[in-house]
Design a protein around this motif. Structure first.
Motif, mmCIF file in Angstrom:
data_model
loop_
_atom_site.group_PDB
_atom_site.id
_atom_site.type_symbol
_atom_site.label_atom_id
_atom_site.label_comp_id
_atom_site.label_asym_id
_atom_site.label_seq_id
_atom_site.Cartn_x
_atom_site.Cartn_y
_atom_site.Cartn_z
ATOM 1 N N HIS A 123 46.179 -22.631 77.262
ATOM 2 C CA HIS A 123 45.232 -23.701 76.960
ATOM 3 C C HIS A 123 44.945 -23.867 75.469
ATOM 4 N N SER A 124 45.517 -23.017 74.632
ATOM 5 C CA SER A 124 45.257 -23.116 73.197
ATOM 6 C C SER A 124 46.526 -23.473 72.427
ATOM 7 N N GLU A 125 47.481 -24.139 73.083
ATOM 8 C CA GLU A 125 48.752 -24.429 72.420
ATOM 9 C C GLU A 125 48.591 -25.299 71.184
ATOM 10 N N ARG A 126 47.533 -26.087 71.113
ATOM 11 C CA ARG A 126 47.322 -26.933 69.932
ATOM 12 C C ARG A 126 46.570 -26.217 68.822
ATOM 13 N N PHE A 127 46.098 -25.011 69.109
ATOM 14 C CA PHE A 127 45.359 -24.252 68.101
ATOM 15 C C PHE A 127 46.307 -23.851 66.984
ATOM 16 N N SER A 128 45.899 -24.111 65.774
ATOM 17 C CA SER A 128 46.684 -23.716 64.609
ATOM 18 C C SER A 128 45.765 -22.934 63.686
ATOM 19 N N GLY A 129 46.187 -21.760 63.299
ATOM 20 C CA GLY A 129 45.371 -20.939 62.420
ATOM 21 C C GLY A 129 45.326 -19.505 62.879
ATOM 22 N N VAL A 130 44.245 -18.827 62.525
ATOM 23 C CA VAL A 130 44.084 -17.432 62.894
ATOM 24 C C VAL A 130 42.808 -17.248 63.702
ATOM 25 N N GLY A 131 42.827 -16.227 64.542
ATOM 26 C CA GLY A 131 41.667 -15.884 65.342
ATOM 27 C C GLY A 131 41.684 -14.397 65.626
ATOM 28 N N TYR A 132 40.643 -13.926 66.289
ATOM 29 C CA TYR A 132 40.575 -12.508 66.620
ATOM 30 C C TYR A 132 39.603 -12.294 67.774
ATOM 31 N N VAL A 133 39.736 -11.145 68.410
ATOM 32 C CA VAL A 133 38.774 -10.684 69.413
ATOM 33 C C VAL A 133 38.519 -9.210 69.134
ATOM 34 N N ASP A 134 37.249 -8.871 68.939
ATOM 35 C CA ASP A 134 36.832 -7.484 68.705
ATOM 36 C C ASP A 134 36.244 -6.905 69.980
ATOM 37 N N GLN B 3 36.651 -15.099 67.542
ATOM 38 C CA GLN B 3 36.735 -16.323 66.744
ATOM 39 C C GLN B 3 38.091 -16.950 66.953
ATOM 40 N N PRO B 4 38.211 -18.169 67.364
ATOM 41 C CA PRO B 4 37.141 -19.017 67.886
ATOM 42 C C PRO B 4 36.630 -18.473 69.214
ATOM 43 N N ARG B 5 35.386 -18.758 69.494
ATOM 44 C CA ARG B 5 34.724 -18.183 70.666
ATOM 45 C C ARG B 5 35.463 -18.504 71.954
ATOM 46 N N ARG B 6 35.698 -17.487 72.752
ATOM 47 C CA ARG B 6 36.247 -17.520 74.107
ATOM 48 C C ARG B 6 37.698 -17.992 74.235
ATOM 49 N N ILE B 7 38.341 -18.404 73.190
ATOM 50 C CA ILE B 7 39.712 -18.920 73.291
ATOM 51 C C ILE B 7 40.701 -17.802 73.645
ATOM 52 N N PHE B 8 40.558 -16.640 72.997
ATOM 53 C CA PHE B 8 41.522 -15.556 73.178
ATOM 54 C C PHE B 8 40.981 -14.383 73.993
#
Length: 114
Positions: free
Chosen positions: A43-54, A74-79
């Motif tokens: 569901h995040s195929e259009r997401f471009s950039g960096v993210g993380y989950v701690d 970040q971004p919230r709940r995406i990953f």
């Protein structure tokens, strides 16, 4: 799903790779026996950039993740869901301690995922 087997040749208190970071909460040395990297969420195929989950995780004496808590994402709940799926398959080295605590960060970079 990409599984990465890690040889427990040396004990460390911190691991930092392109896909994840692991840090013992108290600086205790550990070894990662098996690591599963998360998949890029559909569901995040259009997401471009960096993210993380701690995560803050608790590992039992056999090296299995028995408790987990997301502390930041970040971004919230995406990953979050894909990170948790991968984390539940991780295996740490066994320990004489009944439980150990680790901080785990999964890193997402749209340029590095297939």
């Amino acid at each position: 799903m990409m599984i990465e087997l890690v040889l427990a040749s040396t004990l460390v208190s911190f691991v930092n790779t392109e896909m994840y970071e692991v840090d013992s909460c108290i600086g205790e040395q550990f070894a990662l026996i098996e690591v599963v990297n998360p998949q890029w969420p559909i569901h995040s195929e259009r997401f471009s950039g960096v993210g993380y989950v701690d995560f803050r995780v608790t590992v039992n004496s056999e090296g299995k993740v028995v408790e987990h808590q997301i502390t930041r994402s970040q971004p919230r709940r995406i990953f979050d869901k894909q990170s948790l799926r991968a984390l539940k398959k991780w295996k740490f080295d066994s320990s004489k301690h009944e439980e150990r605590c680790f901080d785990v960060t999964f890193k997402y970079d749209s340029d590095k995922f297939e």
